[in-house]
Design a protein around this motif. Structure first.
Motif, PDB file in Angstrom:
ATOM      1  N   SER A   8       0.767  -1.363   0.034  1.00  0.00           N
ATOM      2  CA  SER A   8      -0.029  -0.021  -0.107  1.00  0.00           C
ATOM      3  C   SER A   8       0.881   1.334   0.279  1.00  0.00           C
ATOM      4  O   SER A   8       1.982   1.281   0.623  1.00  0.00           O
ATOM      5  N   TYR A   9       0.378   2.361  -0.724  1.00  0.00           N
ATOM      6  CA  TYR A   9       1.072   3.687  -0.416  1.00  0.00           C
ATOM      7  C   TYR A   9      -0.063   4.575  -0.040  1.00  0.00           C
ATOM      8  O   TYR A   9      -1.178   4.712  -0.865  1.00  0.00           O
ATOM      9  N   ILE A  10       0.165   5.301   1.018  1.00  0.00           N
ATOM     10  CA  ILE A  10      -0.872   6.533   1.554  1.00  0.00           C
ATOM     11  C   ILE A  10      -0.386   7.629   1.301  1.00  0.00           C
ATOM     12  O   ILE A  10       0.906   7.888   1.768  1.00  0.00           O
ATOM     13  N   THR A  11      -1.038   8.926   0.708  1.00  0.00           N
ATOM     14  CA  THR A  11      -0.606   9.950   0.631  1.00  0.00           C
ATOM     15  C   THR A  11      -1.714  10.760   0.879  1.00  0.00           C
ATOM     16  O   THR A  11      -2.814  10.624   0.626  1.00  0.00           O
ATOM     17  N   SER A  12      -1.450  12.161   1.284  1.00  0.00           N
ATOM     18  CA  SER A  12      -2.289  13.283   1.242  1.00  0.00           C
ATOM     19  C   SER A  12      -2.710  13.831  -0.231  1.00  0.00           C
ATOM     20  O   SER A  12      -1.839  13.554  -0.922  1.00  0.00           O
ATOM     21  N   VAL A  22       4.251  11.102  10.000  1.00  0.00           N
ATOM     22  CA  VAL A  22       4.705  10.857  11.262  1.00  0.00           C
ATOM     23  C   VAL A  22       3.631  10.080  12.167  1.00  0.00           C
ATOM     24  O   VAL A  22       3.989   8.770  12.398  1.00  0.00           O
ATOM     25  N   PRO A  23       2.444  10.454  12.481  1.00  0.00           N
ATOM     26  CA  PRO A  23       1.430   9.714  13.267  1.00  0.00           C
ATOM     27  C   PRO A  23       1.007   8.693  12.440  1.00  0.00           C
ATOM     28  O   PRO A  23       0.490   7.844  13.057  1.00  0.00           O
ATOM     29  N   GLY A  24       0.703   9.072  10.996  1.00  0.00           N
ATOM     30  CA  GLY A  24       0.270   7.952  10.178  1.00  0.00           C
ATOM     31  C   GLY A  24       0.849   6.560  10.192  1.00  0.00           C
ATOM     32  O   GLY A  24       0.548   5.583  10.336  1.00  0.00           O
ATOM     33  N   ALA A  25       2.244   6.902  10.231  1.00  0.00           N
ATOM     34  CA  ALA A  25       3.332   5.840  10.107  1.00  0.00           C
ATOM     35  C   ALA A  25       3.404   5.122  11.646  1.00  0.00           C
ATOM     36  O   ALA A  25       3.455   3.880  11.502  1.00  0.00           O
ATOM     37  N   ALA A  27       1.040   5.007  13.642  1.00  0.00           N
ATOM     38  CA  ALA A  27      -0.257   4.207  13.701  1.00  0.00           C
ATOM     39  C   ALA A  27      -0.259   3.135  13.060  1.00  0.00           C
ATOM     40  O   ALA A  27      -0.547   2.010  13.443  1.00  0.00           O
ATOM     41  N   THR A  28       0.076   3.083  11.699  1.00  0.00           N
ATOM     42  CA  THR A  28      -0.021   2.018  10.814  1.00  0.00           C
ATOM     43  C   THR A  28       1.018   1.008  11.309  1.00  0.00           C
ATOM     44  O   THR A  28       0.630  -0.352  11.083  1.00  0.00           O
ATOM     45  N   SER A  29       2.131   1.303  11.997  1.00  0.00           N
ATOM     46  CA  SER A  29       3.142   0.276  12.248  1.00  0.00           C
ATOM     47  C   SER A  29       2.723  -0.524  13.751  1.00  0.00           C
ATOM     48  O   SER A  29       3.238  -1.628  14.112  1.00  0.00           O
ATOM     49  N   ILE A  30       1.779   0.112  14.239  1.00  0.00           N
ATOM     50  CA  ILE A  30       1.403  -0.302  15.533  1.00  0.00           C
ATOM     51  C   ILE A  30       0.128  -1.279  15.014  1.00  0.00           C
ATOM     52  O   ILE A  30       0.029  -2.454  15.666  1.00  0.00           O
ATOM     53  N   ILE A  31      -0.672  -1.032  14.135  1.00  0.00           N
ATOM     54  CA  ILE A  31      -1.646  -1.853  13.615  1.00  0.00           C
ATOM     55  C   ILE A  31      -1.105  -2.958  12.763  1.00  0.00           C
ATOM     56  O   ILE A  31      -1.620  -4.217  12.931  1.00  0.00           O
ATOM     57  N   TYR A  32      -0.276  -2.958  12.051  1.00  0.00           N
ATOM     58  CA  TYR A  32       0.508  -3.771  11.297  1.00  0.00           C
ATOM     59  C   TYR A  32       1.825  -3.959  11.802  1.00  0.00           C
ATOM     60  O   TYR A  32       2.692  -3.683  10.983  1.00  0.00           O
ATOM     61  N   PRO A  33       2.171  -4.674  12.777  1.00  0.00           N
ATOM     62  CA  PRO A  33       3.728  -4.805  13.140  1.00  0.00           C
ATOM     63  C   PRO A  33       4.548  -5.716  12.351  1.00  0.00           C
ATOM     64  O   PRO A  33       5.895  -5.620  12.727  1.00  0.00           O
ATOM     65  N   ASP A  34       3.947  -6.398  11.325  1.00  0.00           N
ATOM     66  CA  ASP A  34       4.896  -7.355  10.850  1.00  0.00           C
ATOM     67  C   ASP A  34       5.120  -6.745   9.501  1.00  0.00           C
ATOM     68  O   ASP A  34       5.747  -7.318   8.262  1.00  0.00           O
ATOM     69  N   ARG A  35       4.470  -5.373   9.006  1.00  0.00           N
ATOM     70  CA  ARG A  35       4.716  -4.736   7.793  1.00  0.00           C
ATOM     71  C   ARG A  35       6.016  -3.886   8.028  1.00  0.00           C
ATOM     72  O   ARG A  35       5.833  -3.098   8.969  1.00  0.00           O
ATOM     73  N   VAL A  37       6.939  -0.347   7.491  1.00  0.00           N
ATOM     74  CA  VAL A  37       6.254   1.081   7.296  1.00  0.00           C
ATOM     75  C   VAL A  37       7.297   2.071   7.044  1.00  0.00           C
ATOM     76  O   VAL A  37       8.037   2.295   7.948  1.00  0.00           O
ATOM     77  N   VAL A  38       7.179   2.776   5.891  1.00  0.00           N
ATOM     78  CA  VAL A  38       8.169   4.013   5.747  1.00  0.00           C
ATOM     79  C   VAL A  38       7.536   5.179   5.672  1.00  0.00           C
ATOM     80  O   VAL A  38       6.523   5.179   4.759  1.00  0.00           O
ATOM     81  N   ALA A  39       7.780   6.231   6.254  1.00  0.00           N
ATOM     82  CA  ALA A  39       7.063   7.629   6.142  1.00  0.00           C
ATOM     83  C   ALA A  39       8.093   8.553   5.401  1.00  0.00           C
ATOM     84  O   ALA A  39       9.494   8.296   5.760  1.00  0.00           O
ATOM     85  N   LEU A  40       7.590   9.292   4.296  1.00  0.00           N
ATOM     86  CA  LEU A  40       8.491  10.295   3.724  1.00  0.00           C
ATOM     87  C   LEU A  40       8.058  11.773   4.508  1.00  0.00           C
ATOM     88  O   LEU A  40       6.752  11.924   4.072  1.00  0.00           O
ATOM     89  N   VAL A  41       8.890  12.570   4.813  1.00  0.00           N
ATOM     90  CA  VAL A  41       8.509  13.825   5.333  1.00  0.00           C
ATOM     91  C   VAL A  41       9.363  14.643   5.225  1.00  0.00           C
ATOM     92  O   VAL A  41      10.732  14.528   5.464  1.00  0.00           O
ATOM     93  N   GLY A  42       9.013  16.123   5.162  1.00  0.00           N
ATOM     94  CA  GLY A  42       9.740  17.036   5.200  1.00  0.00           C
ATOM     95  C   GLY A  42      10.073  17.600   6.548  1.00  0.00           C
ATOM     96  O   GLY A  42       9.573  17.137   7.555  1.00  0.00           O
ATOM     97  N   ASP A  43      11.146  18.418   6.823  1.00  0.00           N
ATOM     98  CA  ASP A  43      11.649  18.553   8.066  1.00  0.00           C
ATOM     99  C   ASP A  43      10.466  19.621   8.777  1.00  0.00           C
ATOM    100  O   ASP A  43      10.399  19.559   9.897  1.00  0.00           O
ATOM    101  N   GLY A  44       9.950  20.416   8.062  1.00  0.00           N
ATOM    102  CA  GLY A  44       8.671  21.182   8.586  1.00  0.00           C
ATOM    103  C   GLY A  44       7.694  20.531   9.050  1.00  0.00           C
ATOM    104  O   GLY A  44       7.226  20.621  10.066  1.00  0.00           O
ATOM    105  N   GLY A  45       7.282  19.413   8.309  1.00  0.00           N
ATOM    106  CA  GLY A  45       6.049  18.510   8.666  1.00  0.00           C
ATOM    107  C   GLY A  45       6.603  17.494   9.873  1.00  0.00           C
ATOM    108  O   GLY A  45       5.662  17.488  10.803  1.00  0.00           O
ATOM    109  N   PHE A  46       7.961  17.233   9.891  1.00  0.00           N
ATOM    110  CA  PHE A  46       8.220  16.695  11.018  1.00  0.00           C
ATOM    111  C   PHE A  46       8.297  17.393  11.999  1.00  0.00           C
ATOM    112  O   PHE A  46       7.851  16.910  13.546  1.00  0.00           O
ATOM    113  N   LEU A  47       8.532  18.700  12.097  1.00  0.00           N
ATOM    114  CA  LEU A  47       8.415  19.473  13.441  1.00  0.00           C
ATOM    115  C   LEU A  47       7.053  19.509  14.091  1.00  0.00           C
ATOM    116  O   LEU A  47       7.080  20.176  15.028  1.00  0.00           O
TER     117      LEU A  47
END
Length: 158
Positions: A8-12, A22-25, A27-35, A37-47
C-alpha cells in the motif's frame, strides 16, 4: 515510485498536508507490526508531529521515518516564488536540527545521511532495524522536488 502487488501507498492530496506522515506511520506500524512502514516527510512536517516517535517507542512499533532536512519550508517557498517572483527567506527558513539526535533522545534509532552515495546502504540499515528509526537526510535547500519542476518548470527557489 512502484508499489507492488499486496503493498500500500498512502498520501495526502497533492503531497501538501503537513504533519500527516509521522503519526500515520506510527499508527500503521502499531496496527500492522509485521509490515515495513516507511514515512517520507519534510523537516517542516516533522517539526509539527515528530514527537510521536516517542509513541512508537512506547508501543514497540518500528516505523522508518525519512526526514528530508533542508531547513526550509520548501513547498511554501515554491509557491511564493511562482506567485510573487521571489522568496522571503525569513518566512520560509527553519533552524538546522539534528533529527537523528532528536530520535535518539526519544528512544528510537537515528541515522544521518549527508552524501548521496550513503543513501541506499543507510536506508537498508534502517529497514533492517528492529525498532523505530528516523533517517535524517540532508538535502539542498534550493532544489525543487521533481513534481514541482514538471508542474511549474522551476529548477530552483533561489
Amino acid at each position: 515510485m512502484p508499489v507492488y502487488d499486496g503493498e500500500s501507498y498512502i498520501t495526502s492530496t497533492s503531497y501538501v498536508s503537513m504533519g500527516l506522515a509521522v503519526p500515520g506511520a506510527v499508527a500503521t506500524s502499531i496496527i500492522y507490526p509485521d509490515r515495513d512502514v516507511v514515512a517520507l516527510v519534510g523537516d517542516g512536517g516533522f517539526l509539527m508531529t515528530g514527537l510521536e516517535v516517542s509513541t512508537a517507542v512506547q508501543y514497540g512499533a518500528k516505523p522508518r521515518i525519512v526526514v528530508f532536512n533542508d531547513s526550509i519550508y520548501r513547498v511554501l517557498g515554491v509557491y511564493e516564488r511562482i506567485r510573487f517572483g521571489g522568496v522571503t527567506e525569513a518566512l520560509v527558513r527553519l533552524p538546522r536540527i539534528d533529527f537523528a539526535l532528536l530520535a535518539k533522545s526519544l528512544g528510537a534509532e537515528g541515522i544521518t545521511i549527508t552524501r548521496r552515495e550513503d543513501l541506499k546502504p543507510l536506508l537498508m540499515d534502517a529497514l533492517d532495524s528492529d525498532r523505530a528509526v528516523v533517517v535524517d537526510v540532508h538535502v539542498d535547500p534550493s532544489a525543487v522536488p521533481i513534481p514541482y519542476q514538471r508542474l511549474y518548470n522551476l529548477r530552483s527557489i533561489s
